[in-house]
Design an enzyme around this catalytic site. Structure first.
Site, PDB file in Angstrom:
ATOM      1  N   HIS A  68     -10.780   0.629  -2.776  1.00 22.60           N
ATOM      2  CA  HIS A  68     -12.254   0.785  -2.016  1.00 22.60           C
ATOM      3  C   HIS A  68     -12.744   1.292  -2.917  1.00 22.60           C
ATOM      4  O   HIS A  68     -12.534   2.140  -3.223  1.00 22.60           O
ATOM      5  CB  HIS A  68     -11.631   1.308  -0.629  1.00 22.60           C
ATOM      6  N   ASP A  89      -4.752  -0.597  -1.586  1.00 25.59           N
ATOM      7  CA  ASP A  89      -6.133  -0.736  -1.029  1.00 25.59           C
ATOM      8  C   ASP A  89      -7.007  -0.056  -2.500  1.00 25.59           C
ATOM      9  O   ASP A  89      -6.507   0.869  -1.924  1.00 25.59           O
ATOM     10  CB  ASP A  89      -6.148   0.250   0.206  1.00 25.59           C
ATOM     11  N   HIS A 124     -17.247   2.825   1.118  1.00 22.99           N
ATOM     12  CA  HIS A 124     -17.024   1.644   1.966  1.00 22.99           C
ATOM     13  C   HIS A 124     -17.177   1.777   2.767  1.00 22.99           C
ATOM     14  O   HIS A 124     -17.231   3.186   3.725  1.00 22.99           O
ATOM     15  CB  HIS A 124     -15.531   1.520   1.726  1.00 22.99           C
ATOM     16  N   HIS A 136     -10.612   6.864   2.307  1.00 23.90           N
ATOM     17  CA  HIS A 136      -9.415   7.082   1.247  1.00 23.90           C
ATOM     18  C   HIS A 136      -9.547   5.698   0.377  1.00 23.90           C
ATOM     19  O   HIS A 136      -9.682   4.956  -0.015  1.00 23.90           O
ATOM     20  CB  HIS A 136      -8.187   6.778   2.475  1.00 23.90           C
ATOM     21  N   ASP A 144       0.743  -0.900   0.083  1.00 26.00           N
ATOM     22  CA  ASP A 144      -0.359   0.365  -0.305  1.00 26.00           C
ATOM     23  C   ASP A 144       0.905   1.658   0.288  1.00 26.00           C
ATOM     24  O   ASP A 144       0.352   2.390   1.051  1.00 26.00           O
ATOM     25  CB  ASP A 144      -0.706   0.489   1.048  1.00 26.00           C
ATOM     26  N   LYS A 174      -7.272  -5.231  -3.134  1.00 30.39           N
ATOM     27  CA  LYS A 174      -7.792  -5.159  -1.612  1.00 30.39           C
ATOM     28  C   LYS A 174      -8.810  -4.306  -0.904  1.00 30.39           C
ATOM     29  O   LYS A 174      -8.287  -3.516  -1.664  1.00 30.39           O
ATOM     30  CB  LYS A 174      -7.073  -5.510  -1.009  1.00 30.39           C
ATOM     31  N   CYS A 211      -1.908  -2.915   7.233  1.00 27.75           N
ATOM     32  CA  CYS A 211      -1.611  -3.253   6.297  1.00 27.75           C
ATOM     33  C   CYS A 211      -0.764  -4.558   6.264  1.00 27.75           C
ATOM     34  O   CYS A 211      -0.695  -5.634   5.992  1.00 27.75           O
ATOM     35  CB  CYS A 211      -2.257  -2.938   5.845  1.00 27.75           C
TER      36      CYS A 211
END
Ligand code: VGL
Ligand code: ZN
Length: 211
Positions: free
Chosen positions: A53, A51, A57, A86, A13, A111, A156
């Site tokens: 989203h 990351d 989310h 984010h 990330d 993810k 993470c």
């Protein structure tokens, strides 16, 4: 040190939203970029997580009435920290830091795309049940050892390292190539949990030293 084709370096990330001026800025987050570039050059196998989203989310405080970022809410799978919006898909904040320079990067594992479940780990979503497919991907490729660096140490990176251990990979975290969010002692807790699980720690200088 020597690395082999059974090793993989997983970059967690390193995205604009986790760097200074980002939506969920990690102090000094961009400082990992040159170190990670140097480490990556020592590995044949390098992959990165992103990351990623959707708008709305479930991990975003803004998705819930009367909730602020960094509050904890009980989710079906357990307590979940609520974050500022984010790494929203296709936004500049979700892009990798522009200083990352890894031409041989092989795979990007996205993810957190499941609207109802957050995903800190590169291997399992936060329900600790839904796989991303990464374990199978690595095993199929004959990988035995996983090196990890990136953002954030206590979220993470930590959960990816714990799951890598559980999946049977020898797991090494490079703390000086990571930076932490550090909510209420979460960095100390993460270091302890990783150590207890059998994660090893190495300095970037150990990786970069020849011989
Ligand atoms: C992360 C919080 C929310 C991370 C991602 O990359 O550590 N932390 N989403
Ligand atoms: Zn996230």
């Amino acid at each position: 040190m020597e690395t082999t084709t059974k090793d993989v370096f997983i970059i967690i990330d390193v995205q604009n939203d986790f760097c200074p001026d980002g939506a969920l800025a990690v102090t000094d987050g961009d400082a990992v970029v040159p170190v990670i570039n140097s480490i990556a050059a020592r590995f044949v196998n390098v992959i990165a997580t992103q990351d990623w989203h959707p708008h709305g989310h479930a991990s975003f405080a803004s998705t819930h009435d009367d909730k602020s970022p960094f509050e904890v809410l009980e989710f079906p799978y357990g307590p979940q920290v609520l974050w500022p919006d984010h790494c929203v898909q296709e936004t500049p904040g979700a892009a990798f830091h522009k200083g990352l320079d890894i031409p041989h990067l092989q795979t990007i594992v996205r993810k957190g795309y499941n609207r109802e479940i957050d995903s800190y780990s590169a291997f399992l979503e936060n329900d600790h049940a839904t796989p991303t497919g990464l374990a199978g991907y690595l095993r199929t490729r004959g990988i035995e050892r996983v090196f990890l660096a990136g953002l954030a140490t206590d979220f993470c990176v930590q959960f990816s390292a714990l799951d890598a251990c559980t999946e049977g990979f020898e797991t090494i975290v490079i703390p000086d190539a990571c930076r932490a969010i550090d909510l209420d002692g979460s960095l100390d807790a993460a270091m302890t949990a990783m150590q207890r699980a059998g994660v090893r720690f190495m300095e970037s200088s150990d990786i970069l030293s020849s011989g």
